[in-house]
Design an enzyme around this catalytic site. Sequence first.
Site, PDB file in Angstrom:
ATOM      1  N   THR A  89      32.723  43.081  37.022  1.00  0.00           N
ATOM      2  CA  THR A  89      33.117  43.079  38.699  1.00  0.00           C
ATOM      3  C   THR A  89      32.997  41.914  39.132  1.00  0.00           C
ATOM      4  O   THR A  89      33.513  41.298  40.103  1.00  0.00           O
ATOM      5  CB  THR A  89      31.947  43.829  39.506  1.00  0.00           C
ATOM      6  OG1 THR A  89      30.901  43.244  39.243  1.00  0.00           O
ATOM      7  CG2 THR A  89      31.882  45.063  39.331  1.00  0.00           C
ATOM      8  N   THR A 165      27.858  43.032  33.250  1.00  0.00           N
ATOM      9  CA  THR A 165      26.324  42.749  32.918  1.00  0.00           C
ATOM     10  C   THR A 165      25.880  43.842  31.988  1.00  0.00           C
ATOM     11  O   THR A 165      24.862  43.404  31.183  1.00  0.00           O
ATOM     12  CB  THR A 165      25.786  42.766  34.340  1.00  0.00           C
ATOM     13  OG1 THR A 165      25.932  44.164  34.737  1.00  0.00           O
ATOM     14  CG2 THR A 165      26.134  41.742  35.063  1.00  0.00           C
ATOM     15  N   ASP A 166      26.549  45.108  31.693  1.00  0.00           N
ATOM     16  CA  ASP A 166      25.620  45.886  30.955  1.00  0.00           C
ATOM     17  C   ASP A 166      25.290  45.486  29.557  1.00  0.00           C
ATOM     18  O   ASP A 166      24.285  45.752  29.067  1.00  0.00           O
ATOM     19  CB  ASP A 166      26.262  47.172  30.716  1.00  0.00           C
ATOM     20  CG  ASP A 166      26.476  48.196  32.141  1.00  0.00           C
ATOM     21  OD1 ASP A 166      25.932  47.511  33.379  1.00  0.00           O
ATOM     22  OD2 ASP A 166      26.919  49.282  32.281  1.00  0.00           O
ATOM     23  N   LYS A 243      18.934  42.513  30.302  1.00  0.00           N
ATOM     24  CA  LYS A 243      19.238  42.994  31.516  1.00  0.00           C
ATOM     25  C   LYS A 243      17.834  43.918  31.784  1.00  0.00           C
ATOM     26  O   LYS A 243      17.792  44.924  31.072  1.00  0.00           O
ATOM     27  CB  LYS A 243      20.492  43.761  31.731  1.00  0.00           C
ATOM     28  CG  LYS A 243      20.745  44.412  33.013  1.00  0.00           C
ATOM     29  CD  LYS A 243      22.129  44.957  33.122  1.00  0.00           C
ATOM     30  CE  LYS A 243      22.415  45.682  34.614  1.00  0.00           C
ATOM     31  NZ  LYS A 243      23.709  46.118  34.747  1.00  0.00           N
TER      32      LYS A 243
END
Length: 417
Positions: A89, A165-166, A243
């Site tokens: 994103t 980010t995952d 994360k």
Amino acid sequence: MPGYKPGDKVEIETVDGKYTGILMERPELADDKHVVIKLESGYNVGISLDRIREIKKIEARIKRERFRLKRHKRDPSKRDISILATGGTIASRVDYITGGVHSAFSAEELISAVPELEEIANIQGRQIFNKFSENIIPEDWIKIARTTASEIKKGVDGIVITHGTDTMGYTSAALAFMLKTPVPVVLTGAQRSSDRGSSDAPLNLIHSAIVASKADLSEVVVVMHGEISDSFSLIHPGTRVRKLHTSRRDAFRTVNSRPLGRVSMKGIEFLREPKSDNKLKLDTKLEERVFLLKYFPGLNPEVIDNLVELGYNGIVIEGTGLGHTSELLFERIKDAIDSGVFIAMTSQTIFGRVNMNVYSTGRILQDIGVIPCEDMLSETAYVKLMWCLGHTKKPERLREMMLTNYAGEITERSRIE
Ligand code: GLU
């Protein structure tokens, strides 16, 4: 809806009343039994088709918002950085008329979306691909590494890679093994999309651009929000970062080490000595048939046989505590190792070091030939086993490579333990 286009201003009469607004593009995951319109108030409402009595078009498609591109002029007094987009994103913007999300990749688009970038460095932008990071596969790591190396060869002073980010931690570890770099290679992303007031995208991008253009560091790092407010970002070593939260802006943490530093609008503060002398070297050899297996009470030991049958050459077991599995697995693990499969052990505790000398379980597993992965993150050990197996299939050499610190992934044992 036939006869209507996203962007049309419509009046919809429903069984509960009238709504006036702009017809939005159908969100990717929405069903086809609703329409969504943006009301004058700016809120979106979804209306079920079976509640609609009548739709009137008030005004034909309102012209898509023009995204005014700023002309970018190179300033010779500033450093040059390349921003390489891979998806997620962070490098996207929302068209508020149609509700569509569009990728912003060219230098002009990025600077128009985040004008502060131009103050920091001369920016070039390039899209490698556009994927959610859960769809990234090892082949993509190689593509990113190759593109990064070719940008560095062109003479840029730093690289920013925008990424979902995952799985950013897997990619940063892969790049850290595959790429020795003379300039900063910074991965960044956003936990909140750029259409939300709370988006972390602009600041993560700005802080990453500061690190890429100003830091004297030759490493692959991840730069993400350091706390939930917009005060500073942390610079995490590429092989140590995880994360640790689904949604918080400060979800990324350095595990089993300290972040390399912090970056804010005031500049960069190193918390420990960064590396600053690497020559460019690209080494993308990877053996993809490696499996990451989390041990859990009740795991069927036959899973190990199945992995061998499926042709896996390496398995990282994320074991319990200091690096254990149930003894019910021992025989299968031994058979797998005897048949030429490499098995390495990490810990699902995340923090701390694997120590397979303390309990008999660990000692037996070591005797069978399981390689203890010191204080490596499981994701990093998985990527590293792929990379090491890409270089050797000789057991002694493989063990030696797995236990060698190539990219900051292993902390030297302290003398007092
Ligand atoms: N699952 C998406 C990804 O990792 C989330 C969006 C994002 O984090 O950018 O790409």
